[in-house]
Design a protein around this motif. Structure first.
Motif, mmCIF file in Angstrom:
data_model
loop_
_atom_site.group_PDB
_atom_site.id
_atom_site.type_symbol
_atom_site.label_atom_id
_atom_site.label_comp_id
_atom_site.label_asym_id
_atom_site.label_seq_id
_atom_site.Cartn_x
_atom_site.Cartn_y
_atom_site.Cartn_z
ATOM 1 N N ALA A 117 0.985 -1.026 0.057
ATOM 2 C CA ALA A 117 -0.041 0.058 -0.032
ATOM 3 C C ALA A 117 0.976 1.399 0.032
ATOM 4 C CB ALA A 117 -0.839 -0.133 1.304
ATOM 5 N N GLU A 118 0.588 2.089 -1.005
ATOM 6 C CA GLU A 118 1.111 3.480 -0.755
ATOM 7 C C GLU A 118 0.246 4.448 -0.886
ATOM 8 O OE1 GLU A 118 3.586 3.827 -4.403
ATOM 9 O OE2 GLU A 118 1.875 4.103 -5.475
ATOM 10 N N LEU A 119 0.615 5.672 -0.453
ATOM 11 C CA LEU A 119 -0.243 6.944 -0.921
ATOM 12 C C LEU A 119 0.437 7.615 -2.047
ATOM 13 C CD1 LEU A 119 -0.130 8.379 2.764
ATOM 14 C CD2 LEU A 119 -1.863 6.777 1.702
ATOM 15 N N ILE A 120 -0.615 8.245 -2.805
ATOM 16 C CA ILE A 120 -0.178 9.270 -3.890
ATOM 17 C C ILE A 120 -0.925 10.487 -3.734
ATOM 18 C CG2 ILE A 120 -1.752 7.900 -5.239
ATOM 19 C CD1 ILE A 120 0.400 8.295 -7.541
ATOM 20 N N ALA A 121 -0.258 11.731 -4.119
ATOM 21 C CA ALA A 121 -0.884 12.859 -3.919
ATOM 22 C C ALA A 121 -1.259 13.598 -5.303
ATOM 23 C CB ALA A 121 -0.181 13.694 -2.871
ATOM 24 N N VAL A 122 -2.145 14.296 -5.323
ATOM 25 C CA VAL A 122 -2.450 15.116 -6.429
ATOM 26 C C VAL A 122 -2.397 16.609 -5.676
ATOM 27 C CG1 VAL A 122 -3.876 16.026 -8.329
ATOM 28 C CG2 VAL A 122 -3.661 13.394 -7.957
ATOM 29 N N LEU A 123 -1.402 17.173 -5.824
ATOM 30 C CA LEU A 123 -1.489 18.405 -4.930
ATOM 31 C C LEU A 123 -1.478 19.717 -5.925
ATOM 32 C CD1 LEU A 123 1.600 18.221 -2.494
ATOM 33 C CD2 LEU A 123 -0.617 18.602 -2.039
ATOM 34 N N VAL A 124 -2.449 20.366 -5.628
ATOM 35 C CA VAL A 124 -2.716 21.482 -6.691
ATOM 36 C C VAL A 124 -2.428 22.901 -6.070
ATOM 37 C CG1 VAL A 124 -4.710 22.473 -7.914
ATOM 38 C CG2 VAL A 124 -4.318 20.032 -7.784
ATOM 39 N N ALA A 125 -2.011 23.865 -6.796
ATOM 40 C CA ALA A 125 -1.947 25.011 -6.609
ATOM 41 C C ALA A 125 -2.102 26.147 -7.786
ATOM 42 C CB ALA A 125 -0.473 25.501 -6.155
ATOM 43 N N HIS B 10 -0.341 7.451 -13.191
ATOM 44 C CA HIS B 10 -0.302 8.473 -12.757
ATOM 45 C C HIS B 10 -1.318 9.743 -13.276
ATOM 46 C CE1 HIS B 10 3.325 8.070 -9.754
ATOM 47 N NE2 HIS B 10 2.534 6.877 -9.896
ATOM 48 N N ARG B 11 -1.352 9.791 -14.691
ATOM 49 C CA ARG B 11 -2.087 10.636 -15.205
ATOM 50 C C ARG B 11 -3.318 10.286 -15.358
ATOM 51 N NH1 ARG B 11 -1.122 10.704 -21.690
ATOM 52 N NH2 ARG B 11 -1.996 12.637 -22.444
ATOM 53 N N ARG B 12 -4.022 9.275 -14.889
ATOM 54 C CA ARG B 12 -5.383 8.929 -14.779
ATOM 55 C C ARG B 12 -5.518 9.356 -13.377
ATOM 56 N NH1 ARG B 12 -9.285 4.863 -15.502
ATOM 57 N NH2 ARG B 12 -7.762 4.069 -17.206
ATOM 58 N N ILE B 13 -4.636 9.167 -12.501
ATOM 59 C CA ILE B 13 -4.860 9.608 -11.159
ATOM 60 C C ILE B 13 -5.049 11.108 -10.987
ATOM 61 C CG2 ILE B 13 -3.941 9.852 -8.771
ATOM 62 C CD1 ILE B 13 -2.855 7.039 -9.285
ATOM 63 N N LEU B 14 -4.257 11.881 -11.968
ATOM 64 C CA LEU B 14 -4.238 13.239 -11.847
ATOM 65 C C LEU B 14 -5.701 13.564 -12.632
ATOM 66 C CD1 LEU B 14 -3.250 16.224 -12.008
ATOM 67 C CD2 LEU B 14 -2.073 15.588 -14.032
ATOM 68 N N ALA B 15 -6.086 12.834 -13.543
ATOM 69 C CA ALA B 15 -7.414 13.095 -14.170
ATOM 70 C C ALA B 15 -8.657 12.942 -13.111
ATOM 71 C CB ALA B 15 -7.787 12.005 -15.227
ATOM 72 N N THR B 16 -8.452 12.033 -12.080
ATOM 73 C CA THR B 16 -9.409 12.170 -11.061
ATOM 74 C C THR B 16 -9.551 13.038 -10.327
ATOM 75 O OG1 THR B 16 -8.848 9.285 -11.172
ATOM 76 C CG2 THR B 16 -10.122 10.325 -9.215
ATOM 77 N N GLY B 17 -8.072 13.492 -9.933
ATOM 78 C CA GLY B 17 -8.247 14.716 -8.991
ATOM 79 C C GLY B 17 -8.657 15.968 -9.700
ATOM 80 N N ILE B 18 -8.480 16.250 -10.906
ATOM 81 C CA ILE B 18 -8.883 17.332 -11.809
ATOM 82 C C ILE B 18 -10.506 17.336 -11.605
ATOM 83 C CG2 ILE B 18 -9.183 18.432 -13.825
ATOM 84 C CD1 ILE B 18 -6.220 17.850 -14.458
ATOM 85 N N THR B 19 -11.021 16.000 -12.031
ATOM 86 C CA THR B 19 -12.503 15.878 -11.740
ATOM 87 C C THR B 19 -13.172 16.181 -10.578
ATOM 88 O OG1 THR B 19 -12.156 13.893 -13.379
ATOM 89 C CG2 THR B 19 -14.186 14.094 -12.376
ATOM 90 N N ARG B 20 -12.571 15.683 -9.676
ATOM 91 C CA ARG B 20 -13.018 16.111 -8.254
ATOM 92 C C ARG B 20 -12.998 17.572 -7.834
ATOM 93 N NH1 ARG B 20 -13.200 12.975 -3.525
ATOM 94 N NH2 ARG B 20 -13.245 11.108 -4.914
ATOM 95 N N LEU B 21 -11.797 18.003 -8.281
ATOM 96 C CA LEU B 21 -11.634 19.534 -8.028
ATOM 97 C C LEU B 21 -12.763 20.434 -8.814
ATOM 98 C CD1 LEU B 21 -10.410 21.731 -6.262
ATOM 99 C CD2 LEU B 21 -8.378 21.586 -7.688
#
Lengths: 291, 291
Positions: free
Chosen positions: B8-16, B190-201
């Motif tokens: 298990a690992e943690l992965i972060a979409v950090l946005v500014a 990772h690009r899919r994870i980023l897409a998930t983050g953008i979607t959520r935000l």
DNA sequence: CCTTTTATACTCCTTATGAGTACATTGAAG
DNA sequence: CTTCAATGTACTCATAAGGAGTATAAAAGG
């Protein structure tokens, strides 16, 4: 064991609505949510869980979405730190409760666990108990006072049915959930996981047509309304509910009429999944500029 | 190793948001999201991740929420089945990008990875390429045709900025993402994870005041609008944006005026977190009956 | 002084939503 | 057979929210 390895399991909040009660699938006499080890044979968690649920309930899962991953240390105080348990929670909707599946699941109304969340009729006696006990716990602190008012719809604030988890957490923090007086407890943190599922579903029915995953093939307007009321724990305004639904063009007449009930027979409707694309109803709340 | 144990690992979409560009924190020259092993010393995942991010970016994380847990088999084709990797994704918002933290993080505009998601000005040339290639992939199938139209706002359908992940998945399915022509690739999924983050935000900014986590202490209306535009990838209607914001009473004047810009100086505002309780703006879309 | 740029205040129209009223059909009670 | 309770269905009315556009104000720079 190297850092980064943990015990992972799946846990499901499976919901059906029967007799105008939202029900959740439970094991162990209603005190646990169904859960199982993380199996590796399926391509995705989702497809594996789907198969498992269908074998348990005897019904296909109409809708399945990931809820939340629970991994806080305090969920399992006895476990050693390097064997922390990770539970990946899912929310699933099934069309009706089955007679009996492999694991002989039992369905319980979710208001057994959260009686204060049912505001369809007169509030249960528990509600006054809760607010009194919260009051004495807060003991006049204005910050907590404001939070209690907001979460429980007191002192002029409106009740917001979506705040299930936040209410549960406040009650937990205030120590109101230690005994068995306020709703039925569950094993471990399963009741919190259920609260998470209810929260998600109550939010979701507002901007997505997931309710229809819980309806039979054909249904009347009132049956649909009763289902939404059961989930939201609120009474709805009948004419406005009708207007809202047929304004969205989500359903169409089957041509049949209901029968067997008292009162005037009603038209039967069916869901139009054809329109599913346009589902993202809410769309924009941003003042976009269209040139 | 018994079933149920996994890495298990943690992965972060950090946005500014800086200079009207939404930026995401990356490692390895922009091709990976920051991730790390699941550490057991903290009470919760959230608090552990928060500490880690602050040490990396030098800035406190204003907002942090769990995104999704990624565990599909195909994310890591070489790994043995019983050592499937589980990544728990988080979305974090920080107020500004730092000069340099411990890991020397680099911030990249998220539109480098998803150029087709930026519709603030003229569409990039990529957009026509995409729709042409999707068209030839669909080869007339009406089902796919309808889906393409819906996701990309073609043939009379309106563009919906929230469908980032669904667009990405359609392009993936159509094989458009194999090369490096359409947006910058990332390692693994990772690009899919980023897409998930953008979607959520993008969804979140509509019903919750999270934007203010990305704003400086005081700001003008236009700065706020530009930030929302950067995140949503849309141009907004200025008068209506103003009306919507001050109708919600989320901000108040500081008394100061902006300076140094061309044009008439603007009033500076600050966020009023006092009102945070009433945040759950949207509230109800159900036609509740209040008696 | 005139143009450009940004700020701010309105108007107009349409749609959504909260609230309530009126009337239509049915089965069951008396 | 009449009345009533329960349900179904169609309206009206008022207010709020949202899309679109116009008008005026205040600065900087030639």
């Amino acid at each position: 064991m190297p850092a980064g390895f943990a015990k992972a399991e799946l846990i499901a909040v499976l919901v059906a609505v029967t007799d105008n009660e939202p029900r959740v699938m439970t094991l162990r006499g209603g005190e646990a949510l169904p859960s199982g080890p993380f199996e590796s044979k399926h391509r995705s968690l989702q497809s594996g869980l789907r198969d498992w649920i269908e074998s348990q309930t005897g019904h296909p899962v109409g809708y399945l979405e990931q809820l939340y991953t629970f991994a806080d240390k305090d969920r399992d105080p006895d476990a050693p730190a390097d064997k922390r348990r990770i539970s990946i929670g899912y929310l699933g909707l099934v069309r009706e409760q089955s007679a009996a599946g492999a694991g002989r699941p039992a369905w319980h109304s979710w208001y057994e666990y959260f009686p204060w969340e049912d505001r369809r009729d007169a509030y249960s006696a528990e509600v006054t108990t809760i607010t009194e006990r919260l009051d004495s716990w807060a003991s006049g602190d204005p910050h907590y006072r404001q939070r209690i008012d907001f979460l429980f719809g007191l002192n002029g604030k409106a009740w917001n049915e979506d705040l299930v988890l936040q209410r549960y957490e406040l009650m937990y923090e205030a120590g109101l959930l230690d005994g068995a007086e306020l709703g039925r407890p569950m094993a471990g943190d399963h009741r919190r996981i259920l609260a998470t599922g209810i929260t998600r579903l109550r939010a979701k029915i507002k901007y997505s047509p997931v309710v229809f995953e819980l309806m039979p093939e054909s249904f009347t307007f009132l049956q649909l309304q009763r289902t939404v009321e059961a989930l939201s724990g609120l009474r709805l305004h009948k004419p406005n509910f009708r207007r809202q639904i047929d304004h969205q063009e989500l359903i169409e007449e089957t041509g049949e009429m209901s029968s067997g009930t008292s009162g005037r027979p009603a038209k039967l409707f069916r869901y139009r999944p054809a329109i599913l694309e346009a589902q993202t109803l809410s769309g924009t709340r941003l003042p976009v500029s269209r040139h």
